[in-house]
Design a protein around this motif. Structure first.
Motif, PDB file in Angstrom:
ATOM      1  N   SER A 182      -7.346   0.540 -13.022  1.00  0.00           N
ATOM      2  CA  SER A 182      -6.814   1.803 -12.876  1.00  0.00           C
ATOM      3  C   SER A 182      -5.588   1.616 -14.098  1.00  0.00           C
ATOM      4  CB  SER A 182      -5.563   2.065 -12.067  1.00  0.00           C
ATOM      5  OG  SER A 182      -4.483   1.412 -10.909  1.00  0.00           O
ATOM      6  N   HIS A 215      -5.826  -1.628  -7.923  1.00  0.00           N
ATOM      7  CA  HIS A 215      -5.047  -1.930  -9.864  1.00  0.00           C
ATOM      8  C   HIS A 215      -4.800  -2.237 -10.977  1.00  0.00           C
ATOM      9  CE1 HIS A 215      -2.273  -2.471  -5.739  1.00  0.00           C
ATOM     10  NE2 HIS A 215      -1.206  -1.560  -6.502  1.00  0.00           N
ATOM     11  N   TRP A 250       3.636   3.108 -13.996  1.00  0.00           N
ATOM     12  CA  TRP A 250       3.193   2.800 -13.187  1.00  0.00           C
ATOM     13  C   TRP A 250       2.435   1.280 -13.950  1.00  0.00           C
ATOM     14  CZ3 TRP A 250       1.052   2.144  -9.018  1.00  0.00           C
ATOM     15  CH2 TRP A 250      -0.481   1.561  -8.604  1.00  0.00           C
ATOM     16  N   VAL A 260       1.901   4.563  -4.498  1.00  0.00           N
ATOM     17  CA  VAL A 260       1.030   4.914  -5.246  1.00  0.00           C
ATOM     18  C   VAL A 260       1.032   4.855  -6.851  1.00  0.00           C
ATOM     19  CG1 VAL A 260      -0.197   5.485  -2.741  1.00  0.00           C
ATOM     20  CG2 VAL A 260       0.805   7.260  -3.815  1.00  0.00           C
ATOM     21  N   GLN A 261       0.325   5.356  -7.248  1.00  0.00           N
ATOM     22  CA  GLN A 261       0.067   5.856  -8.868  1.00  0.00           C
ATOM     23  C   GLN A 261       1.197   6.926  -8.965  1.00  0.00           C
ATOM     24  OE1 GLN A 261      -3.150   5.410 -11.342  1.00  0.00           O
ATOM     25  NE2 GLN A 261      -2.130   6.691 -13.138  1.00  0.00           N
ATOM     26  N   GLY A 269       0.815  -1.483   0.094  1.00  0.00           N
ATOM     27  CA  GLY A 269       0.069  -0.053   0.032  1.00  0.00           C
ATOM     28  C   GLY A 269       0.518   1.344   0.060  1.00  0.00           C
TER      29      GLY A 269
END
Length: 578
Positions: free
Chosen positions: A387, A384, A367, A357-358, A354
């Protein structure tokens, strides 16, 4: 360093005695075709200052750091003359005196070394190099200080003989860092001699004469210059592997970086580095860049050592507060590529997953690559997948690649899309539309793998006797090719491939070549190979791997047919017994 003295001796003898390098130093190495982009976390740069010389009427620019290289190129021409000149004869009335070589070896002080350059017409360049190498070695060990001899006329004469730049006068306020830089300059010149004066084979002969830290510097310099000299790399690998001296974590990272950058495989050297990493890693409390660099290089090389990977993972868990996002991403990417599942999987999921992040990635491709690694490792969450598979994200990817999405990008997106469809449970997010241009991707095998595939197809068609029983090189629409498809009934009778058979056993034959597996201490199929097999099984196929170390095109056709027949018998029997 002590190795510099030995280096000077061997350097001289290569011109005068035509020393032959031991064949034991040359070991086989293999090339790795798959190479990912390396993280920019290593600072191994070689810079040279340039001064202008004149040659006739035209100015000639020459790197200042290579003046010694020019001097030793002249040695090649001079060596012929010096070999035929007789040694100076002592007078019959004079007592026997030790040679200059013996005096250099027996010298215990700076003054005794420099005294050899005073009014001595027999002093040659090879003697000068040995003297400077010893002085540099003594200075690195704090046995002598550069300030004690840098302005000595005898030392300046030796420098001129070698074609080195003469150190400038320094006052009492000269900093220690400046002195160290001058000595480092001497070492750089010596390394440039190895890299520049001799050819690859001749340079390889000199490696045994330098110290291990210098070997590391030579290897990193080769990587920076993108110079893949196989004889030199083999010599470096042999001598570093044979050394009892342990490398620190930074040196291990540098050597692995060089191996990955130059696509140079050497399992003995890699094993040596992994052993040293195990010793040095617990002492590291603040250098996440070195750990991330090692992980990245292991993934590129596909070198699989479960003990080292486990230690690196535990280090990341213990020092997660100082780890950079790119270092954590390297852990996920390399673990996925090497098909490594840590024993601390739940901790990795809760503590590390966690934290990335992007927005930590400057490019959308990075990413997407991270999410793809999570798919390979079985750690990908629904968020994920959403996204990456969203239409907006695909458009952003396309804007980063104006010439169109590369084949690699499309194949990874198809891997992610297939994972979301077949493996991710209860996924309700978007998928790639069937008309999406991502599906329009040309996929082909490399030359060596295609040879194996052709050999397998020849044997398969001989076994099944009819082309309607076999479909070859089928696009799976999941980001990879299926090498061959066929259908059997419960009695192993082939069935036409273009018809539906309710009780038919669909078999997917997949050739596994050298580049589809991880090498090293614990060999196994790579992460992407394992994912392909998992996706095929989820689609209802029985996967029949054809490993390169079991199936060879050099075997006679009959032997290859018998191999496939035995494989089919085992596969279908296990299916019917379930």
């Amino acid at each position: 360093m002590l190795g510099l003295q030995r280096y000077a001796i061997v350097l001289a003898t290569q011109f005068f005695r035509k020393a032959t390098y031991s064949g034991n130093a040359l070991r086989s190495s293999t090339n790795v075709a798959t190479k990912e982009a390396t993280q920019g976390n290593k600072s191994n740069e070689v810079t040279n200052k340039v001064e202008v010389e004149t040659k006739g009427d035209e100015p000639v620019k020459r790197p200042k750091g290579k003046l010694i290289a020019a001097a030793f190129e002249n040695l090649k021409d001079d060596s012929t003359k010096e070999r035929i000149l007789p040694e100076p004869k002592l007078s019959s009335t004079s007592p026997s005196l030790p040679s200059i070589d013996e005096q250099i070896i027996n010298a215990k002080t700076v003054n005794s070394l420099l005294a050899l350059a005073e009014n001595n017409s027999t002093l040659t360049r090879k003697h000068a190099l040995r003297i400077v190498s010893i002085l540099a070695d003594w200075t690195s060990m704090n046995r002598a200080k550069l300030s004690e001899f840098e302005n000595d006329s005898r030392f300046l004469r030796i420098c001129r003989m070698l074609g080195r730049s003469v150190p400038k006068d320094s006052n009492s306020s000269t900093k220690n860092s400046e002195n160290k830089a001058k000595i480092d300059g001497f070492r750089t010149d010596d390394l440039n001699t190895v890299l520049g004066v001799a050819g690859d084979d001749e340079a390889a002969k000199l490696i045994a004469s330098i110290s291990v830290p210098q070997m590391v510097r030579v290897m990193t310099t080769l990587a920076v210059r993108r110079r893949r000299s196989t004889p030199l790399l083999r010599s470096l690998a042999f001598n570093i592997s044979s050394a009892n001296e342990q490398l620190d974590l930074k040196q291990c990272a540098d050597v692995f970086y060089a191996m990955a950058s130059l696509n140079f495989q050497d399992v003995v050297l890699a094993a040596k580095l992994c052993a040293d990493i195990q010793v040095m890693l617990p002492k590291n409390n603040d250098k996440s860049a070195a750990v991330g660099s090692i992980l990245t290089s292991l993934g590129i090389l596909k070198y699989r050592d479960l003990d080292v990977l486990e230690s690196l993972t535990q280090w990341m868990l213990q020092h997660s507060d100082i780890c950079r996002p790119q270092d954590l991403s390297a852990l996920f990417l390399s673990s996925a590529t090497l098909n490594f599942k840590t024993t601390q999987m739940e901790q990795v999921r809760s503590k590390l997953l966690g934290t990335i992040v992007q927005h930590d990635f400057p490019k959308n491709y990075d990413w997407m690559n991270h999410v793809w690694a999570l798919v390979l490792g079985g750690l990908c969450d629904h968020k994920h997948l959403e996204s990456v598979l969203s239409t907006a994200f695909i458009e952003k990817l396309q804007s980063e690649q104006p010439a169109g999405l590369t084949a690699t990008t499309k194949m990874k997106l198809l891997n992610v899309n297939s994972y979301a469809q077949l493996i991710a449970s209860n996924y309700q997010g978007p998928f790639l539309a069937k008309e999406n241009p991502v599906f329009d991707v040309p996929i082909s095998h490399g030359k060596s793998k295609q040879i194996l595939v052709n050999g397998m197809l020849d044997a398969l068609k001989s076994l099944l006797s009819s082309n309607n029983y076999v479909k070859s090189l089928e696009d799976s629409n999941m980001g990879f090719l299926i090498d061959a498809l066929c259908v059997f009934d419960a009695k192993r009778n082939p069935l036409p491939i273009d018809k539906d058979h309710q009780d038919g056993i669909r078999v997917a034959l997949m050739v596994v070549d050298y580049h589809d597996v991880c090498h090293g201490a614990h060999r196994a199929a790579s992460g992407i190979t394992t994912l392909c097999f998992d996706l095929l099984e989820k689609k209802g196929y029985r996967v029949l791997p054809i490993p390169y170390n079991e199936f060879s095109t050099s075997d006679k056709l009959l032997k290859r047919v018998q191999y496939l027949e035995a494989k089919f018998k085992s596969l279908i029997s296990s299916k019917t017994n379930k």
